[in-house]
Enzyme design. Sequence first.
Site, PDB file in Angstrom:
ATOM      1  CG  HIS A 101      24.843  42.090 -15.839  1.00  0.00           C
ATOM      2  ND1 HIS A 101      23.755  42.100 -14.998  1.00  0.00           N
ATOM      3  CD2 HIS A 101      24.375  41.716 -17.047  1.00  0.00           C
ATOM      4  CE1 HIS A 101      22.668  41.737 -15.663  1.00  0.00           C
ATOM      5  NE2 HIS A 101      23.009  41.508 -16.915  1.00  0.00           N
ATOM      6  CG  ASP A 106      26.459  38.923 -14.448  1.00  0.00           C
ATOM      7  OD1 ASP A 106      26.375  39.275 -13.252  1.00  0.00           O
ATOM      8  OD2 ASP A 106      27.527  38.988 -15.083  1.00  0.00           O
ATOM      9  CE1 TYR A 298      12.891  49.594  -5.135  1.00  0.00           C
ATOM     10  CE2 TYR A 298      15.034  48.668  -4.635  1.00  0.00           C
ATOM     11  CZ  TYR A 298      14.083  49.047  -5.556  1.00  0.00           C
ATOM     12  OH  TYR A 298      14.321  48.856  -6.879  1.00  0.00           O
ATOM     13  CD  GLU A 372      33.373  33.473 -14.832  1.00  0.00           C
ATOM     14  OE1 GLU A 372      34.387  32.812 -15.143  1.00  0.00           O
ATOM     15  OE2 GLU A 372      32.651  34.045 -15.678  1.00  0.00           O
TER      16      GLU A 372
END
Length: 395
Positions: A101, A106, A298, A372
């Site tokens: 990741h 994640d 895209y 985090e």
Amino acid sequence: MNAALKDSIAGMKDWLVEIRRTIHMHPELMFEEVETSRLVSIWLEKFGLEVKTGWAKTGVVGVLRGDKEGKTVAIRADMDALPLEEANQVPYASKVKGKMHACGHDAHVTILLGVAKLFSAIREQVKGNIKWIFQPAEEGGAGARVMVEEGVLENPKVNAIFGAHVFPDLPIGKVGIHEREGLAATDRFIIKIIGKGGHGAYPHLAKDPIFAAGHLITQIHSIVSRDINPLDSAVITIGKVNGGTAFNIIPDEVSLLGTVRSLTPQVRELLKSRLEQLTQGVARSFGMDCRCEFEYGYPALVNDPEMSRLVASACARGIGQDNVEFIRPSMGGEDFAYYLEKVPGSFFRLGCRNEKKGIIHSFHSSLFNIDEDVLPFGVEMFVRIIDQYLGLELI
Ligand code: NI
């Protein structure tokens, strides 16, 4: 934000970290997000949402229908990892060889689960509907396009959509917003110049496609500098040149592969037509054949300015105006663009850089990581945005 809500988000931190690390340790590539998808649906069911799996193979959608009438707002996370070997020496490093990741998806999944947890606990206060979209294959597989084709924006019909990406260019605690264009259309081309092979000592008996390719490469780089309005943005990068087998052999053909980036449909079409014209022109001038295949990728991601201002004001109420920055577009790509072609919304950035913790590496690096703290931070930002959009007045 009222103290109880603030506390419940702060109290989620350990749970969020555990989920993020579980996903981080078990990265899955595009359209193979089976375990991630299972983890998502287990939690959404625990939270009592309506859950439907099997979207675009591994996608999951959760819906919370409020008791009172109102609008429907969707939020989206992408779930796929990248084919890359993780170099971080952390206890939660990827356990799967060659997969990582490295783009923070994640974290996106985790943040949306946090938002689901929070709203499921106060569902009687929800007016309107909230839809959670967990999609596969953002990294080149256009998972969003498949989800849209399968009707993810219907039933209940989505009135606005929001998505975020963790963003190592901004420090933790800051939000970055693109008012309109956020990311580029990501098209690609394959050009073939077809000459005539021969001995390197007798070029007059051959038609040397390497020589022609050299001219064409130079010409192609005139497109951005000479054909595009200097106030618009465009990129053409030739990333691969193939041709030849030995130092003394003129090959039959040479191929050039490249990526083309633009922020508006007008520039996109101009880049395509100039590439084709130059290829034909250069090939003809050397008496050679050519092929120019242009593949659309895209589309450009274009936010709705009103929705971007809503994100800015909702976030600023929590973190202050100084921590909300309007930022320039990036020439990267993002398949969230497909949702924005159908419904208004805004795609914004959550700062995740923290120099003190050594978290400084960019997307798709084997050393990419996030602070985090962005997990509860991201939950709070989405809760604020949903609150403001649905007019819940929780905060
Ligand atoms: Ni990404």
